[in-house]
Design a protein around this motif. Structure first.
Motif, PDB file in Angstrom:
ATOM      1  N   SER A  50      40.792  46.273  70.979  1.00 51.07           N
ATOM      2  CA  SER A  50      41.287  44.917  71.246  1.00 51.07           C
ATOM      3  C   SER A  50      41.293  44.068  69.983  1.00 51.07           C
ATOM      4  N   GLU A  51      41.294  44.728  68.826  1.00 48.41           N
ATOM      5  CA  GLU A  51      41.344  44.008  67.552  1.00 48.41           C
ATOM      6  C   GLU A  51      42.200  44.805  66.568  1.00 48.41           C
ATOM      7  N   PHE A  58      46.277  58.175  70.642  1.00 51.97           N
ATOM      8  CA  PHE A  58      45.392  57.022  70.514  1.00 51.97           C
ATOM      9  C   PHE A  58      46.202  55.732  70.364  1.00 51.97           C
ATOM     10  N   ILE A  59      47.156  55.731  69.454  1.00 51.63           N
ATOM     11  CA  ILE A  59      47.946  54.527  69.186  1.00 51.63           C
ATOM     12  C   ILE A  59      48.733  54.095  70.418  1.00 51.63           C
ATOM     13  N   ASP A  60      49.292  55.061  71.146  1.00 48.28           N
ATOM     14  CA  ASP A  60      50.127  54.751  72.305  1.00 48.28           C
ATOM     15  C   ASP A  60      49.330  54.390  73.554  1.00 48.28           C
ATOM     16  N   TYR A  61      48.023  54.514  73.503  1.00 48.09           N
ATOM     17  CA  TYR A  61      47.181  54.235  74.660  1.00 48.09           C
ATOM     18  C   TYR A  61      47.076  52.728  74.898  1.00 48.09           C
ATOM     19  N   GLY A  86      47.210  48.989  75.009  1.00 49.01           N
ATOM     20  CA  GLY A  86      47.759  48.032  74.045  1.00 49.01           C
ATOM     21  C   GLY A  86      47.412  48.307  72.602  1.00 49.01           C
ATOM     22  N   ASN A  87      46.956  49.515  72.281  1.00 46.78           N
ATOM     23  CA  ASN A  87      46.524  49.828  70.916  1.00 46.78           C
ATOM     24  C   ASN A  87      47.627  49.622  69.876  1.00 46.78           C
ATOM     25  N   LYS A  88      48.853  49.909  70.248  1.00 45.21           N
ATOM     26  CA  LYS A  88      49.963  49.792  69.292  1.00 45.21           C
ATOM     27  C   LYS A  88      50.109  48.349  68.792  1.00 45.21           C
ATOM     28  N   ILE A  93      38.397  50.052  61.473  1.00 49.19           N
ATOM     29  CA  ILE A  93      39.119  51.209  60.967  1.00 49.19           C
ATOM     30  C   ILE A  93      38.975  52.320  61.980  1.00 49.19           C
ATOM     31  N   ASN A  94      40.039  53.062  62.234  1.00 47.80           N
ATOM     32  CA  ASN A  94      39.989  54.201  63.146  1.00 47.80           C
ATOM     33  C   ASN A  94      40.340  55.453  62.372  1.00 47.80           C
TER      34      ASN A  94
END
Length: 122
Positions: A31-32, A52-55, A57-59, A120-121
């Motif tokens: 959420s950040e 991960f990115i598409d999960y 609202g991560n994008k 950072i991910n």
């Protein structure tokens, strides 16, 4: 997500909040704003990071990418981050060899601070 440990070592030295993407369950909501740091491996990495990115609202919080690689691989240097950058139309913010040098860590922090990113991910 790292096989050799280079990316994990680099991110630990950066000393910022981070989340390691679990390859068997990449579905973690953030959420950040964040930057994804990836190694240069086979396409499986790209797929898992995309999951991960598409999960949820991560994008919406994705700012860009950074990557570890080996300059001896020429066009394949940081290839996964380049592909992800193109796929999501987000910048490739920083690249470094292997686990990076102390100077790489400092330069990465400078680049990240331009985005005022909080996590950072990998």
């Amino acid at each position: 997500m790292t096989i050799t440990g280079n990316v994990k070592d680099f991110v630990e030295r950066v000393d910022m909040k981070s989340h390691e993407i679990n390859p068997t369950n990449p579905f973690h909501e953030v959420s950040e704003d964040y930057i994804v740091v990836v190694p240069s491996y086979e396409n499986m990495i790209t797929e898992e990071v995309s999951d991960f990115i598409d999960y949820k609202g991560n994008k919406e919080h994705l700012l860009g990418f950074a990557s570890s690689g080996n300059l001896n691989f020429d066009d394949l240097y940081c290839v996964n981050a380049k592909e992800l950058s193109a796929k999501y139309s987000k910048p490739l913010i920083f690249t470094f060899e292997y686990a990076g040098t102390d100077k790489d860590v400092d330069n990465f922090k400078k680049e990240v601070n331009k985005f005022a990113v909080s996590s950072i991910n990998v």
